[in-house]
Write an enzyme that holds these catalytic residues in place. Structure first.
Site, PDB file in Angstrom:
ATOM      1  N   LYS A  60      26.566  27.774  39.298  1.00 43.97           N
ATOM      2  CA  LYS A  60      27.183  26.460  39.453  1.00 43.97           C
ATOM      3  C   LYS A  60      28.698  26.600  39.586  1.00 43.97           C
ATOM      4  O   LYS A  60      29.322  27.392  38.878  1.00 43.97           O
ATOM      5  CB  LYS A  60      26.825  25.599  38.238  1.00 43.97           C
ATOM      6  CG  LYS A  60      27.271  24.152  38.316  1.00 43.97           C
ATOM      7  CD  LYS A  60      26.767  23.380  37.103  1.00 43.97           C
ATOM      8  CE  LYS A  60      27.160  21.921  37.136  1.00 43.97           C
ATOM      9  NZ  LYS A  60      26.616  21.166  35.987  1.00 43.97           N
ATOM     10  N   SER A  62      25.002  17.015  37.457  1.00 40.67           N
ATOM     11  CA  SER A  62      25.991  17.684  38.272  1.00 40.67           C
ATOM     12  C   SER A  62      25.549  19.070  38.761  1.00 40.67           C
ATOM     13  O   SER A  62      26.255  19.702  39.538  1.00 40.67           O
ATOM     14  CB  SER A  62      27.288  17.829  37.461  1.00 40.67           C
ATOM     15  OG  SER A  62      27.106  18.651  36.311  1.00 40.67           O
ATOM     16  N   SER A 102      23.012  16.802  33.269  1.00 39.03           N
ATOM     17  CA  SER A 102      23.275  17.582  34.475  1.00 39.03           C
ATOM     18  C   SER A 102      22.332  18.742  34.739  1.00 39.03           C
ATOM     19  O   SER A 102      22.333  19.306  35.830  1.00 39.03           O
ATOM     20  CB  SER A 102      24.715  18.100  34.451  1.00 39.03           C
ATOM     21  OG  SER A 102      25.622  17.029  34.510  1.00 39.03           O
TER      22      SER A 102
END
Length: 491
Positions: A101, A176, A200
């Site tokens: 990420k 996210s 997320s």
């Protein structure tokens, strides 16, 4: 010809994988891919190349992978192949491609946090979670897209643009960890890292038909954070199957003395069998946490899975803990964390922050000490109530999201079954209410809407009981197999 095959005595065939073989290979589980490498049936270099081909073919349609490390990944794969042939010890993720990420630092690889402020930021060291997966043999293939500073469950930013849902590119993939979820769903990576503050790891997993687990605070230690004592945000894994997530957690978790909340229990057990008899185990089932707004179609899909737990032998009861205080707790503690994180950004680069990030940070700066203290007091009372609730039940099941995937053109939904959210966070209530509790939770694929959009079911376990949670999720997955339905964008 692969470099590793130039070694004298290599018993592997010189033939390269066909396009159809590559296409099937990238969708095999992490455990299957690792075994193929360990048994010498494929090279890590071949596996990385297959994923790079998949990225080249599919990523333009979804924009999940935003910074690539192809040259470095292939070099590491060749080194891994030669090490295996030399008889060196292999870690559990040996030779497997992993997407990291873009909030998590990667040594020598661009890490933007989805912000123009960090558009040219190249870290000189890895985040702990990256360090650990690399030590276990994983190969960083690239960075996955994320919203600006991970704020909001819609993956878009001014640096790389939007990541689209692989089941319908006119819809969002959530966030996210949105890029991670889409990369997994489309076969662009074997495994992926993520992080979770208000959902997320769970929201994007639900909307990409993959699995994401939010571990207990301290299970995956936070090192290098300005808020080392905070329990609201945690790193964790995402995968196409529960077993893939468990395998990653076995190397991501574990004590680190630099983290004051680090849990000391061994994590190796997560890599073992997840089989368990659930006969007589009690689970609370909540449709809407006592009347919170939820889309009717979203609810229909999750409600249709209630029988699966009964079929597994569990005692299912309609019930939920009183989580009415979680809205205040979450809003205050999130704003508090945004204030410390973005005070300098607000001062030096206010024009480069998206509106919701500015708003959330400004809310934190306006808070008083008693506001934060009161939220902590409410959270303490909540924990005491939860201990009583989870003495009666071993698990809680509820939706992951309040709505199905919404338009890619919206920053957040403006209507939830007739209720207009007051802030950009309100629609995320199924996840952030659980974040506040500190309990381990995960999203597992639970079916599809009439329009073919994925829906996730959220499972919550007792304090620090990731193993029980993984076992239940694995049993549910084995009965339903929704993860096998691939998105149309992969062809």
């Amino acid at each position: 010809m692969p470099l590793a095959r130039l070694l004298e005595g290599d018993v592997l065939s010189d033939s390269s994988l066909s396009p159809s073989e590559k296409s099937e290979l990238v969708f095999k589980s992490a455990r299957e891919q690792a075994k193929l490498i360990a048994d010498g049936e494929i090279l890590s270099e071949e596996l990385v190349n297959a994923h790079l081909d998949q990225i080249e073919r599919v990523n333009p349609a979804v924009n999940a992978m935003v910074t690539m490390g192809a040259e470095s990944a292939l070099k590491q794969a060749c080194e891994a192949d030669m090490a295996r042939m030399a008889g060196e010890e292999m870690g559990p993720l040996y030779g497997l491609p992993i997407a990291v990420k873009d909030l998590q630092n990667t040594k020598g690889i661009l890490t933007t946090h989805g912000s123009p402020i960090y558009a040219e930021n190249i870290p000189t060291s890895d985040a702990l979670i990256v360090e650990r997966v690399k030590k276990a043999g994983a190969i960083v293939i690239g960075k996955s897209n994320t919203p600006e500073f991970g704020a909001g469950s819609q993956t878009f930013n001014a640096v790389f643009g939007s990541t689209k849902n692989p089941y319908d590119v006119s819809k969002t993939c959530g966030g996210s960890s949105g890029g991670a979820g889409v990369a997994l769903a489309t076969g662009m990576t074997t495994i992926a890292t993520g992080s979770d503050l208000g959902g997320s790891l769970r929201n994007p997993a639900a909307w990409s038909n993959v699995v994401g687990i939010r571990p207990s605070p301290g299970r995956v230690p936070a090192v290098g954070s300005d808020l080392g004592w905070s329990t609201l945000s945690t790193d964790g894994p995402m995968g196409r199957t529960v077993d893939d997530v468990a395998l990653q957690l076995s190397v991501m978790a574990g004590d680190d003395p630099r983290s004051p909340l680090s849990l000391r229990e061994s994590a190796t057990g997560y890599a073992g069998s997840l089989e368990r008899d659930f006969k007589g185990v009690r689970i609370a089932w909540s449709k809407d946490l006592g009347g919170r707004p939820i889309d009717a179609e979203n609810s229909r899909v999750t409600e249709a899975q209630k029988h699966v737990f009964e079929d597994l032998g569990l005692i299912v009861e309609d019930d939920e803990p009183d989580l009415s205080s979680t809205d205040e707790i979450f809003q205050v503690l999130r704003a508090y964390s945004f204030a410390i994180k973005h005070e300098g950004h607000l001062r030096d680069h206010p024009e480069l922050l998206k509106e919701t990030v500015r708003w959330n940070a400004e809310q934190g700066l306006k808070q008083s000490a008693i506001d934060v203290a009161h939220a902590e007091e409410l959270r303490t009372r909540l924990w005491e109530q939860l201990l009583l609730f989870f003495d009666k039940y071993e698990f809680l099941a509820l939706p992951v999201t309040s709505v199905p995937p919404f338009s890619i053109d919206l920053e957040y939904p403006t209507d939830i079954n007739g209720v207009e959210p007051e802030t950009y966070l309100d629609w995320m209530w199924p996840c952030y209410t659980i974040s506040v509790t500190g309990l381990p939770a995960m999203s597992v694929p639970a079916g599809f809407t009439k329009d073919g959009l994925p829906v996730g079911l959220q499972l919550v376990g007792r304090p620090r009981d990731e193993m029980g949670l993984l076992q239940l999720a694995s049993a549910f997955e084995g009965e339903t197999n929704f993860y096998k339905q691939r998105p149309g964008v992969v062809g």
